[in-house]
Every structure is written in C-alpha cells, then in structure tokens.
Scaffold this active site. Structure first.
Site: not given
Ligand code: G3P
Length: 218
Positions: A83
């Site tokens: 990634k």
């Molecule tokens: O896959 C990306 C994710 O981990 C981010 O999610 O909820 O932290 O915006 P969030």
C-alpha cells in the site's frame, strides 16, 4: 463485489474468513498501532488466514525508501499487497512494483484525477476514502461514480476499492455503482447480515416448528 475487512485484529479476521465471504484484508499504520502488535508478525499471521490480498502500507515518504520497505514487506507472503500513498513518490513506487508483478494498493485517494493517475501508474487497487470525504462536506459516492466512469471510459483494470466505509449504506451504494471491492470494519460487514424481518421470521418458524413435535435429526 469483493469484500475486504479493514482491521489488523486477528479474531475478527478469522471469524469473517470462516463465513467464506472474505476476499482480502486491508491494514494501515493506524490499524497496526491500534492492534498493539508487531507489524511484520501480525501481517504474516493475517496472510496465513486469508488467500486474497492483504494490504500492508509503507511508511517512508520518498521513492527510494518506499522501495526498500516494499522489498521487506513483499517477502512476508505471496498475497501481500503493498500500500502506497497517492503522492508522486507513491506512484513512482507503484509503477515500479507493479512492473515487477507485485500487487499495489494506492491509498488516500480523494479525487477522480488522483484515481486517474493511480490507474496510469498501473495500480492494482485504488482506495478512495468515502467516509472521510463525507466528513468534509463532499459526497464520497460521487467520487466513486466519477472513478467508475473514467476507468470504464479507458478500460483501466485498476480495481476500485471503496475504503473508509462507515455503514451499510456505503456498501449498498458502492455495489450499485459497480465498485470492484469494498473494505469495511468487521462491524459493518456483520451489520450487512441483519434485518429485523429475518429475525422475526426465524422466531415465527421456530415457534411453529416446536408445535409439530418433530425433529430432522433422529
Ligand atoms: O481503509 C481506510 C480506512 O482504514 C480509513 O477509515 O474510518 O479511518 O476513515 P476511517
């Protein structure tokens, strides 16, 4: 639509893998920190649970060091997907790695133009963050629609991996648009199974079955 789970916690991954519905796993530095586990060790363990891609993120910001980190990470297992962030150095790294046959997930995508760049760099997956997009007054799903249109216009094979999924409606909308993959926390995936009428229906069938006094297994 492929389902990835967005976590570095082993038990929820095992639990979802047992359903047969899990196609991969995504992690990021925040999720690794939350797990409290050693990055290499937990990534190796996850790669042994699922057959599909397991995203492991580089933390360097320059191309040369990203390449060195990717070299270490891709040796963990064949299903590691490197990634990288959507930056110039990240996309240089993406181009180099995919040219060598390594899967790459380009993360932190917030515009369709960024997604276009990632596809041109040969990304295996592009990760638009819909939840964070919504948080900032934009419509995350408009972004997914635009990326789908652009990728289809040119036949790009980069898979749209809808990330930062916060609730089941994100999954439904992404599926209607035709996103290739979604990654969500375990809770959101479990929420997809739920419907009050399913629970009510089971309750009714069980009550009526009990009245028959029969058993299927003798
Ligand atoms: O896959 C990306 C994710 O981990 C981010 O999610 O909820 O932290 O915006 P969030």
């Amino acid at each position: 639509m492929k389902f990835f789970v967005d976590t570095a916690e082993i038990e929820p991954i095992r639990d979802l893998a047992a359903t047969g519905l899990l196609d991969g796993v995504t992690t990021n530095p925040s999720l690794i920190a939350k797990s409290g586990r050693d990055f290499m060790e937990v990534t190796r363990e996850i790669c042994g649970i699922v057959d599909g891609p397991v995203s492991a993120e580089v933390v360097a910001l320059d191309h040369a060091t990203m390449m060195k980190e990717a070299e270490v990470l891709r040796k963990i297992a064949d299903n590691v997907c490197i990634k990288v962030p959507l930056t110039v150095d990240g996309l240089k790294t993406c181009k180099a790695l995919t040219g060598e046959g390594t899967m790459v997930n380009v993360t932190l995508c917030f515009s369709a133009n960024q997604a276009l760049l990632a596809a041109k760099a040969g990304a295996s997956f592009i990760s638009p963050f819909v939840g964070r997009h919504d948080d900032n007054g934009f419509d995350g799903m408009d972004l997914i629609e635009d990326i789908r249109l652009i990728y289809d216009n040119y036949g790009f094979e980069t898979e749209i991996l809808v990330a930062s999924v916060r609730h089941t409606m994100h999954v439904l909308q992404a599926a209607k648009i035709g996103a290739d993959v979604m990654t969500a926390p375990p809770k959101v995936i479990h929420d997809l199974f739920k419907h009050v009428l399913t629970d009510k229906g089971i309750e009714g069938f069980m009550a009526d079955w009990a009245k028959t006094g029969q058993t299927i297994l003798k």
